[in-house]
Design a protein around this motif. Structure first.
Motif, PDB file in Angstrom:
ATOM      1  N   GLU A  59      50.606 -23.896 -43.996  1.00  9.36           N
ATOM      2  CA  GLU A  59      49.935 -23.112 -42.967  1.00  9.36           C
ATOM      3  C   GLU A  59      49.291 -21.865 -43.572  1.00  9.36           C
ATOM      4  N   LYS A  60      49.992 -21.193 -44.482  1.00 10.87           N
ATOM      5  CA  LYS A  60      49.451 -20.000 -45.143  1.00 10.87           C
ATOM      6  C   LYS A  60      48.222 -20.360 -45.967  1.00 10.87           C
ATOM      7  N   LEU A  61      48.286 -21.483 -46.660  1.00  9.90           N
ATOM      8  CA  LEU A  61      47.167 -21.889 -47.505  1.00  9.90           C
ATOM      9  C   LEU A  61      46.029 -22.530 -46.710  1.00  9.90           C
ATOM     10  N   SER A  62      46.187 -22.649 -45.407  1.00 13.88           N
ATOM     11  CA  SER A  62      45.125 -23.144 -44.540  1.00 13.88           C
ATOM     12  C   SER A  62      44.408 -21.999 -43.831  1.00 13.88           C
ATOM     13  N   ASP A  63      44.901 -20.791 -43.987  1.00 10.77           N
ATOM     14  CA  ASP A  63      44.331 -19.611 -43.338  1.00 10.77           C
ATOM     15  C   ASP A  63      43.302 -18.981 -44.282  1.00 10.77           C
ATOM     16  N   LEU A  64      42.030 -18.964 -43.864  1.00  8.23           N
ATOM     17  CA  LEU A  64      40.954 -18.484 -44.736  1.00  8.23           C
ATOM     18  C   LEU A  64      41.127 -17.033 -45.147  1.00  8.23           C
ATOM     19  N   GLN A  65      41.576 -16.178 -44.245  1.00  2.10           N
ATOM     20  CA  GLN A  65      41.767 -14.776 -44.589  1.00  2.10           C
ATOM     21  C   GLN A  65      42.900 -14.618 -45.594  1.00  2.10           C
ATOM     22  N   LYS A  66      43.999 -15.348 -45.372  1.00  7.04           N
ATOM     23  CA  LYS A  66      45.124 -15.293 -46.328  1.00  7.04           C
ATOM     24  C   LYS A  66      44.668 -15.778 -47.710  1.00  7.04           C
ATOM     25  N   LEU A  67      43.878 -16.869 -47.727  1.00  9.61           N
ATOM     26  CA  LEU A  67      43.386 -17.380 -49.003  1.00  9.61           C
ATOM     27  C   LEU A  67      42.527 -16.343 -49.729  1.00  9.61           C
ATOM     28  N   SER A  68      41.668 -15.637 -48.989  1.00  6.85           N
ATOM     29  CA  SER A  68      40.832 -14.623 -49.642  1.00  6.85           C
ATOM     30  C   SER A  68      41.696 -13.500 -50.206  1.00  6.85           C
ATOM     31  N   GLU A  69      42.752 -13.133 -49.506  1.00  8.23           N
ATOM     32  CA  GLU A  69      43.660 -12.096 -49.999  1.00  8.23           C
ATOM     33  C   GLU A  69      44.440 -12.582 -51.229  1.00  8.23           C
ATOM     34  N   ILE A  70      44.798 -13.859 -51.259  1.00  8.14           N
ATOM     35  CA  ILE A  70      45.475 -14.431 -52.436  1.00  8.14           C
ATOM     36  C   ILE A  70      44.542 -14.395 -53.639  1.00  8.14           C
ATOM     37  N   VAL A  71      43.269 -14.736 -53.434  1.00  9.89           N
ATOM     38  CA  VAL A  71      42.297 -14.708 -54.535  1.00  9.89           C
ATOM     39  C   VAL A  71      42.184 -13.294 -55.092  1.00  9.89           C
ATOM     40  N   VAL A  72      42.118 -12.297 -54.214  1.00  5.25           N
ATOM     41  CA  VAL A  72      42.057 -10.904 -54.673  1.00  5.25           C
ATOM     42  C   VAL A  72      43.315 -10.545 -55.451  1.00  5.25           C
TER      43      VAL A  72
END
Length: 144
Positions: A59-72
């Motif tokens: 679920e976390k890895l399906s959230d676009l905002q969470k993914l962008s924060e992980i990339v940062v």
């Protein structure tokens, strides 16, 4: 330097009827003194989707905002992170027909003709439209 993070629904072109959801985490700077610009842009194209699994990691890895924060968090706070979701899906499978024009009905690429740089042109157009949208929703005292 501050950040703006969010999820936008953006057309590829101004007259387009298809929209992409884009999660973004962008560097913002206030005023013109000590302008702090991002050193790079990290662009991540999401793949196939798995919905409502109940698994918190998925679920976390399906959230676009969470993914962008992980990339940062992986590349550092001085980058812009863009997470692009396909505009259409064939069941759970992502179809990026706006970036690779020759796909079959299942979304599988048949070939790629680089003349005119369709993938690059589409990516630049989408990110430019995202920046325009962020300018309208963020504080006017910030610069992108």
């Amino acid at each position: 330097m501050e950040r703006w993070s969010g999820v936008l629904r953006i057309p590829l072109h101004s007259n387009s009827t298809t929209f992409h959801r884009v999660g973004a985490s962008l560097c913002l700077s206030s005023g013109t003194r000590n302008l702090s610009m991002p050193i790079a842009n990290a662009i991540f194209f999401c793949g196939d989707r798995v919905e409502r699994t109940g698994n918190p990691v998925i679920e976390k890895l399906s959230d676009l905002q969470k993914l962008s924060e992980i990339v940062v968090s992986k590349f550092g706070s001085s980058i812009n992170a863009w997470v692009i979701e396909a505009s259409i899906f064939n069941g759970p499978f992502a179809v990026y027909k706006d970036f690779i024009p020759s796909v079959n009905q299942y979304g599988e690429p048949g070939s790629y003709n680089p003349i005119g740089f369709p993938a690059s042109t589409s990516t630049v157009s989408l990110l430019s439209n995202c920046l325009e949208e962020v300018r309208t929703v963020s504080s006017p005292s910030y610069r992108l």
